[in-house]
Write an enzyme that holds these catalytic residues in place. Structure first.
Site, PDB file in Angstrom:
ATOM      1  CE  LYS A  22      -1.743   1.447   4.110  1.00 29.84           C
ATOM      2  NZ  LYS A  22      -1.368   2.837   4.423  1.00 29.84           N
ATOM      3  CG  ASN A  23       2.466   2.606   3.517  1.00 26.55           C
ATOM      4  OD1 ASN A  23       1.285   2.927   3.329  1.00 26.55           O
ATOM      5  ND2 ASN A  23       2.959   2.350   4.719  1.00 26.55           N
ATOM      6  NE  ARG A  93       1.232  11.187   7.332  1.00 30.14           N
ATOM      7  CZ  ARG A  93       1.032  12.388   7.827  1.00 30.14           C
ATOM      8  NH1 ARG A  93      -0.176  12.795   8.115  1.00 30.14           N
ATOM      9  NH2 ARG A  93       2.053  13.186   8.054  1.00 30.14           N
ATOM     10  CB  CYS A 117      -3.194   5.593  11.548  1.00 32.17           C
ATOM     11  SG  CYS A 117      -4.022   4.222  10.750  1.00 32.17           S
ATOM     12  NE  ARG A 122       1.309   9.661  10.511  1.00 29.62           N
ATOM     13  CZ  ARG A 122       0.812   8.618   9.843  1.00 29.62           C
ATOM     14  NH1 ARG A 122      -0.406   8.217  10.082  1.00 29.62           N
ATOM     15  NH2 ARG A 122       1.545   7.988   8.941  1.00 29.62           N
ATOM     16  CB  ILE A 124       3.572  18.061   6.480  1.00 30.63           C
ATOM     17  CG1 ILE A 124       2.866  19.329   6.974  1.00 30.63           C
ATOM     18  CG2 ILE A 124       2.628  16.878   6.456  1.00 30.63           C
ATOM     19  CD1 ILE A 124       1.977  19.927   5.926  1.00 30.63           C
ATOM     20  CG  ASP A 305       3.617   0.931   9.714  1.00 29.95           C
ATOM     21  OD1 ASP A 305       3.457   1.811  10.571  1.00 29.95           O
ATOM     22  OD2 ASP A 305       3.464   1.144   8.486  1.00 29.95           O
ATOM     23  NE  ARG A 398      -6.687   4.257   6.770  1.00 32.37           N
ATOM     24  CZ  ARG A 398      -6.190   5.394   7.173  1.00 32.37           C
ATOM     25  NH1 ARG A 398      -6.564   5.891   8.306  1.00 32.37           N
ATOM     26  NH2 ARG A 398      -5.310   6.039   6.445  1.00 32.37           N
TER      27      ARG A 398
END
Ligand code: UD1
Length: 431
Positions: A22-23, A93, A117, A122, A124, A305, A398
């Site tokens: 996914k990432n 995200r 999440c 988080r 930026i 993770d 997700r």
């Protein structure tokens, strides 16, 4: 309301096929819109975050055609709108990768501040620092990040923090900047390398991805192509730990074992056997689990993770273990739920869990606080005495494709239930 009903006790046994990462897929989809030519992407996972990203891209004029469950054809030749602010993309995200992609291609973009999440603040700032170093003016207004540049010029950027997202976003934008960009202290995760490989397959000139210095020589434009996403290292690691915790024997297929080294090392340390082959790993858990210490770190360290899955295993291990979270500041929220299932865990200072192993979990009604913790709590339930009801499974959906179905195929007693009648049916079935 959708929930998982689980009866614990069965060891997981058999083979499981891992989906695409996914990432890696999120930034690759965004970067695919940087060319006006058609791009075919294979091995995308069929999970909610990816489907939200594809809808978002469709809404701004990218032609998106699902050619199969795991493949998509994209064409960014007719993008009509450079403001990305639909409601659903606020929740993921990865939408912020459209900022790097459009800033590179159009020198202008507006993207809603990202969600994802809730695992702590988080920031930026590193993304913005990178875009500014490339010559963009960046402001945050009305919940949007707005970036604009007359020209994007290559630059030497030192990242103050190792950030997967910022490394990828800056790398994407710099692909179409003038001259050379050097990103120092870059993230080295497999998905950073995958995005670089994808960009290069479309005509970019990115060198050094996978090390902590990435060099990008800007090119005038990218072309179309075909690309296959790497397997999901975290999904693979989750099933490896599911085997460990349930005393199972699982072969996790379609993986790159090299990407799993830190996970494999910890499984060996706590007493599991791990066999590696070309594209699969087998985890056998036949001995009592042993205590250890773990600190989450950027790749090649132990992934944040995988921290909840590790904690779930150590809570059943002999002796006292310590898990330290060094990436995110609020990633132990799930511990309260685990304690309700019988675990003996104290969180100190927000970043350290002190775990005294117990003999067993007991089933309870629990609520999932985020994606990876959700998967970890399900693993705990699979080994718990009695029944567990898991609420908040939309988080799990997700990022895990067919999660409960893959577990069922390994022998788990788990069902998706929506009504009391479904639940009673499940109870009758499993006894
Ligand atoms: C990505 C993954 C996430 C994973 C994380 C670390 C996606 C969609 N998500 O998240 O699953 O847990 O990598 O492997 O790919 N930070 C700043 N300023 C920034 C950027 C980051 O302070 O500009 C901080 C974050 O708050 C965090 C740390 O740096 O404490 C690492 O974050 P980062 O690597 O950027 O994670 P994400 O890309 O958000």
């Amino acid at each position: 309301m959708k929930q998982y009903a689980i009866k614990g006790g069965n060891p997981l046994v058999g083979d499981v096929e891992i989906a695409g990462a996914k990432n890696a897929a999120l930034p690759i989809l965004a970067a695919a819109a940087m060319t006006d030519e058609t791009v075919y992407i294979d091995n995308i996972p069929d999970v909610r975050d990816i489907n939200v990203m594809l809808d978002t891209m469709r809404n701004i004029g990218v032609a998106v055609k699902r050619t199969g469950r795991h493949s998509v054809m994209l064409n960014g030749g007719n993008i009509t709108n450079l403001t990305v602010d639909d409601e659903s993309c606020k929740k993921i995200r990865g939408s912020y990768y459209l900022l790097g992609a459009f800033l590179g291609k159009y020198k202008y973009a507006e993207v809603v501040l990202p969600g994802g999440c809730d695992i702590g603040c988080r920031g930026i700032d590193q993304h913005l620092k990178g875009f500014r170093a490339l010559g963009a003016e960046v402001v945050i207004e009305h919940g949007l990040i707005k970036a604009r540049a007359e020209r994007l010029r290559g630059s030497h950027i030192y990242m103050d923090k190792v950030s997967v997202g910022a490394t990828i976003n800056i790398m994407i934008a710099a692909t179409l900047a003038e001259g050379m960009t050097i990103i120092e202290n870059s993230a080295k995760e497999p998905h950073v390398v995958d995005v670089a490989n994808f960009l290069n397959s479309c005509g970019a000139n990115v060198r050094g991805a996978g090390t902590d210095v990435i060099r990008i020589r800007g090119v005038a434009k990218l072309h179309g192509g075909e690309y296959t996403i790497i397997p999901d290292q975290i999904e693979a690691g989750t099933f490896m730990f599911a085997a460990a915790v349930t005393k199972g024997d699982v072969t996790v297929k379609n993986v790159i074992p090299k990407h799993l080294e830190s996970i494999t090392a910890k499984l060996l340390e706590i007493g599991c056997e791990v066999e590696e082959a070309d594209d699969c790993v087998r985890v056998v858990s036949s001995k009592p689990l042993m205590h250890t210490q773990v600190r989450t770190l950027p790749y090649p360290g132990f992934p944040t993770d995988m921290q909840p899955q590790m904690t779930v295993a150590l809570a059943l291990a002999r002796g006292t273990s310590i898990v330290t979270e060094s990436i995110f500041e609020n990633r132990f929220k799930y511990v309260d739920e685990l304690v309700r299932m019988g675990a003996d865990i104290k969180v100190e200072g927000g970043d350290t869990a002190i775990i005294d192993g117990v003999a067993r979990y007991t089933g309870a009604s629990i609520t999932v606080p985020d994606l990876r913790a959700g998967a970890a709590l399900v693993i705990a339930a699979l080994t718990a005495e009695g029944f567990t009801m898991v609420d908040g499974i939309q988080y799990i959906e997700r990022g895990y494709e067919d999660f409960y179905i893959k577990l069922q195929n390994l022998g788990a007693q788990i069902e998706l239930v929506e009504t009391e009648k479904d639940y009673q049916k499940f109870r009758l079935k499993v006894g």
